[in-house]
Scaffold this motif. Structure first.
Motif, PDB file in Angstrom:
ATOM      1  N   GLY A   8       0.294  20.157  12.607  1.00 33.14           N
ATOM      2  CA  GLY A   8      -0.682  19.598  13.482  1.00 33.14           C
ATOM      3  C   GLY A   8      -2.458  19.764  12.956  1.00 33.14           C
ATOM      4  N   THR A  45      -4.745  11.893  14.465  1.00 31.84           N
ATOM      5  CA  THR A  45      -4.225  12.835  15.862  1.00 31.84           C
ATOM      6  C   THR A  45      -3.434  13.817  15.449  1.00 31.84           C
ATOM      7  OG1 THR A  45      -2.349  11.569  16.401  1.00 31.84           O
ATOM      8  CG2 THR A  45      -4.575  10.741  17.266  1.00 31.84           C
ATOM      9  N   GLU A  46      -3.459  15.009  16.139  1.00 24.55           N
ATOM     10  CA  GLU A  46      -2.509  16.096  15.982  1.00 24.55           C
ATOM     11  C   GLU A  46      -1.220  15.753  16.050  1.00 24.55           C
ATOM     12  OE1 GLU A  46      -1.682  20.458  17.738  1.00 24.55           O
ATOM     13  OE2 GLU A  46      -3.518  19.496  18.182  1.00 24.55           O
ATOM     14  N   ASP A  47      -0.701  15.191  17.024  1.00 24.07           N
ATOM     15  CA  ASP A  47       0.407  14.612  17.391  1.00 24.07           C
ATOM     16  C   ASP A  47       0.981  13.881  16.325  1.00 24.07           C
ATOM     17  OD1 ASP A  47       0.837  15.859  19.745  1.00 24.07           O
ATOM     18  OD2 ASP A  47       0.539  13.882  20.963  1.00 24.07           O
ATOM     19  N   ALA A  48       0.152  12.842  15.602  1.00 28.74           N
ATOM     20  CA  ALA A  48       0.751  12.248  14.412  1.00 28.74           C
ATOM     21  C   ALA A  48       0.848  12.885  13.267  1.00 28.74           C
ATOM     22  CB  ALA A  48      -0.339  11.061  14.086  1.00 28.74           C
ATOM     23  N   ARG A  49      -0.034  13.851  13.237  1.00 27.64           N
ATOM     24  CA  ARG A  49       0.313  14.894  11.941  1.00 27.64           C
ATOM     25  C   ARG A  49       1.330  15.941  12.167  1.00 27.64           C
ATOM     26  NH1 ARG A  49      -5.642  15.007  12.522  1.00 27.64           N
ATOM     27  NH2 ARG A  49      -5.392  16.998  14.028  1.00 27.64           N
ATOM     28  N   ARG A  50       1.754  16.338  13.239  1.00 29.32           N
ATOM     29  CA  ARG A  50       3.133  17.020  13.528  1.00 29.32           C
ATOM     30  C   ARG A  50       4.206  16.446  13.281  1.00 29.32           C
ATOM     31  NH1 ARG A  50       2.714  21.555  16.218  1.00 29.32           N
ATOM     32  NH2 ARG A  50       0.393  22.404  17.232  1.00 29.32           N
ATOM     33  N   GLY A  51       4.216  14.830  13.522  1.00 31.47           N
ATOM     34  CA  GLY A  51       5.196  13.849  13.388  1.00 31.47           C
ATOM     35  C   GLY A  51       5.204  13.573  11.649  1.00 31.47           C
TER      36      GLY A  51
END
Length: 163
Positions: free
Chosen positions: A16, A139-145
């Motif tokens: 993230g 975004t953190e969610d996009a980075r995690r994905g």
């Protein structure tokens, strides 16, 4: 018997965070691994964000050239990743922009902000160390994905380029 790097070991940054750092050791020469990143028929064998693989891959391998990896196509929409090559130093370095795009049948288009990917290929004896840096994802969610996606793809790449 090929010794493989566990998939979880590819991600070198905290999940993230920006930038996303992915690193792997591949039992192939830098020229071979670089080719896996730059030839459409090769990319289609390991860049598998979803089960079933890519619908198509197009690569215009020159600075300023465009690339597009289609992951879904239907009558309603097309989903793909796209970008432009910013630097090409075969077989040592590749840099490109990156966007996730959905194009709908009515002509509308939704795209993420542009992020940037830099990949280096360094000889390590008979193998190649690949270091990937993907930065500027909002975004953190996009980075995690994206981080889990690259990790999965590196796992497929290990098998693809191994002798």
């Amino acid at each position: 018997m090929t010794v493989q790097q566990p998939a979880g070991d590819f991600l070198k940054s905290e999940p993230g965070v920006d930038p996303i750092l992915i690193e792997g050791l591949f039992r192939a020469a830098p020229e071979r691994v670089f080719r896996a990143f730059t030839e459409p028929e090769e990319v289609s064998c390991w860049f598998l964000p979803r089960s079933g693989g890519l619908v198509s891959a197009e690569i215009d391998l020159r600075v300023g050239g465009r690339w597009c990896f289609v992951i879904e196509r239907s009558a309603e929409k097309q989903v793909h990743f796209e970008g432009e090559y910013l630097a090409i130093e075969a077989p040592g370095r590749l840099e490109f922009s990156w966007r996730y795009v959905q194009e709908f049948a009515d002509g509308t288009r939704e795209a993420t902000d542009t992020s940037r990917v830099c990949v280096t290929f360094t000889r390590a004896g008979a193998a190649t160390r690949v270091h990937l840096r993907h930065e500027a994802i909002r975004t953190e969610d996009a980075r995690r994905g994206v981080g889990s996606g690259w990790t999965r793809c590196f796992g497929y790449l290990v098998d693809f380029v191994s002798d």
